[in-house]
Design an enzyme around this catalytic site. Structure first.
Site, short mmCIF file in Angstrom:
data_model
loop_
_atom_site.label_atom_id
_atom_site.label_comp_id
_atom_site.label_asym_id
_atom_site.label_seq_id
_atom_site.Cartn_x
_atom_site.Cartn_y
_atom_site.Cartn_z
N CYS A 236 0.84 -1.21 0.00
CA CYS A 236 0.00 0.00 0.00
C CYS A 236 0.87 1.25 0.00
O CYS A 236 0.57 2.23 -0.69
CB CYS A 236 -0.94 0.00 1.20
SG CYS A 236 -0.10 -0.16 2.81
N THR A 237 1.97 1.23 0.77
CA THR A 237 2.84 2.41 0.85
C THR A 237 3.59 2.63 -0.46
O THR A 237 3.75 3.77 -0.90
CB THR A 237 3.82 2.26 2.03
OG1 THR A 237 3.08 2.13 3.24
CG2 THR A 237 4.73 3.47 2.12
N THR B 39 -1.97 -2.78 11.95
CA THR B 39 -2.51 -3.85 11.10
C THR B 39 -2.62 -5.15 11.88
O THR B 39 -2.18 -5.25 13.03
CB THR B 39 -1.61 -4.08 9.86
OG1 THR B 39 -0.29 -4.45 10.30
CG2 THR B 39 -1.52 -2.83 9.00
#
Length: 481
Positions: A289-290, A319
């Site tokens: 995602c990053t 998470t």
């Protein structure tokens, strides 16, 4: 009549117009596989208020509000055309029409702008492509929601099955309930029923087989009528080519990993390097995602200003791999209570940049802090540029990138001075530039990039799957290159 009366009457008129748009948008989507967008935001299955809010949001990036009275004529013009599967941005149509000085009618201008999706040029409807989800956790369920939402005419991606390990009594009922309700992303938009006898979840008419298996080798997908499918592995258990190859069973054609791939597995960030994939590539990764959050703006800054070096610091939501309370964990700090602490940890996003942007010679370093919020993160991208600039130039450039460039589906732009992380829950962009936080001094620029590390990333995964499946439809008007 008072000013308040005038304002209320104007609102009611706009409500009526937005209401008239809904059946047009729905019919285009169902019958022609056309997705109507407004500045890259889908208007399909949206409410009256949502359509009006999306029009109003245009002021954040374009500088002024866009009215439904401006976009409705373009929407009506689309209904008169012989359209094929496509994505059409009526916000961009309205903006480019306003800048056009040829005196064309709305109908003539629209026909010209979307000519690539009409008549002999249009894409013909295919049979659709089967999709299998291997794993049904946070990303798996969001990807499932998106696949169901995008089923449209039935000619695109079709979620056929979910593979999970058995979880005991009422397993399928509990999994369906997690799909139906989500503490962060809210209620599923539609109806879900469960057929326990046939191990099937029916979501908005999509019959999804739940297959129980402890290992990929246990499944023959053809036994369920699944063929030529794309399997999306959400478990992260296998990350190299050897491990992921285990999914290439009868019925499965390609494997897409929702985690950074290792070794020679291509790491794909849609909008940046998806077009480098070879047609015969069977195994690929959507990176993290990053990585998806930082690579598109990094590419944009490299293209315009050049980048000498950079550092990314991510302030990331906690998470599932962290502990709720202090307990043993294989990582040194992630064992400490996630909702009670800020936790310094590592990120592989900086090193993953090289895979997605191999031509970028700048050295990018990175680190991360996990913080006690359940979703939405921010990446602080500190760049030394190859030339001096100023804040206004960078802001104008990034605003334009978010509106008209090929990266407009990846990069969003917001000017709200009071924006906070929860405002970006459900964002479909890979990252959102916070205009108010941007810092520029000489050849140094610091970008603050919000991203929904769950939903925004899931949208990027879907875009990659659409691309490799051949059902990624072109967008009109075409973005500026």
């Amino acid at each position: 009549m008072t000013v308040n009366d005038d304002s209320f009457t104007n609102w009611k008129n706009r409500e009526e117009i937005a209401e008239s748009m809904i059946p047009i948008i729905g019919k285009l989507h169902r019958e022609r596989d056309v997705t109507v967008l407004l500045h890259s935001r889908s208007l399909v299955n949206k409410s009256v208020v949502s359509i009006l809010k999306t029009h109003r949001f245009a002021r954040q990036i374009a500088g002024e509000e866009l009215s439904v009275t401006e976009t409705l004529p373009f929407l009506k013009a689309l209904t008169e055309l012989d359209l094929g599967p496509s994505q059409i941005d009526i916000g961009m149509l309205a903006a480019t029409y306003k800048a056009d000085d040829r005196g064309l009618t709305v109908e003539a201008f629209t026909a010209e702008a979307v000519a690539g999706a009409t008549g002999a040029n249009k894409i013909e409807h295919g049979e659709g492509r089967d999709v299998v989800l291997y794993g049904f956790g946070r990303i798996g369920r969001l990807v499932a929601r998106l696949l169901i939402e995008k089923s449209g005419s039935g000619n695109g991606l079709r979620l056929r099955a979910i593979v999970v390990r058995g979880g005991g009594d009422q397993d399928i009922v509990k999994r369906a309930s997690l799909l139906r309700r989500d503490s962060i992303h809210g209620q599923f938009q539609g109806t879900i029923t469960v057929d326990e006898a046939n191990s099937t979840i029916n979501a908005n008419g999509n019959a999804i087989k739940v297959i129980y298996a402890n290992d990929p080798s246990e499944v023959d997908y053809t036994a369920y009528g699944i063929k030529n499918a794309i399997l999306i592995d959400n478990t992260g258990k296998w990350r190299d080519r050897e491990g992921l190859s285990g999914h290439l069973r009868p019925g499965i054609d390609k494997v897409v990993l929702t985690a950074p791939g290792k070794g020679d597995v291509p790491n794909i960030v849609h909008g940046v390097n998806h077009d480098t994939l070879k047609p015969d590539e069977q195994i690929l990764s959507c990176a993290s995602c990053t990585t998806n959050a930082i690579v598109p703006p990094l590419k944009a800054m490299e293209d315009e200003f050049g980048v000498q070096r950079g550092h990314v610091e991510t302030v990331h939501s906690f998470t599932n791999d962290q502990n709720l309370l202090d307990n043993y964990h294989k990582s040194e700090r992630r064992g400490r209570s996630a909702p009670l602490n800020m936790v310094i940890t590592e990120t592989g996003a900086a090193s993953a940049v090289a895979k997605a942007l191999p031509d970028l010679k700048a050295r990018i370093t990175g680190s991360s802090i996990r913080v006690p919020v359940p979703d939405v993160s921010i990446a602080i991208l500190n760049l030394q540029l190859k030339r001096e600039t100023n804040r206004e130039e960078v802001l104008d450039y990034l605003r334009d990138v978010s509106l008209t460039s090929p990266l407009r589906r990846q990069i969003d732009f917001i000017t709200a001075p009071d924006a906070v992380s929860s405002d970006f829950i459900g964002s479909r962009h890979a990252s959102i530039v916070d205009a108010g936080a941007l810092k520029v001094e000489g050849d140094n620029a610091i970008l603050y990039l919000w991203y929904d590390n769950e939903f925004g990333y899931s949208c990027q995964v879907i875009r990659v799957v659409q691309h490799v499946s051949g059902v990624e439809y072109p967008t009109y008007p075409a973005p500026a290159v």
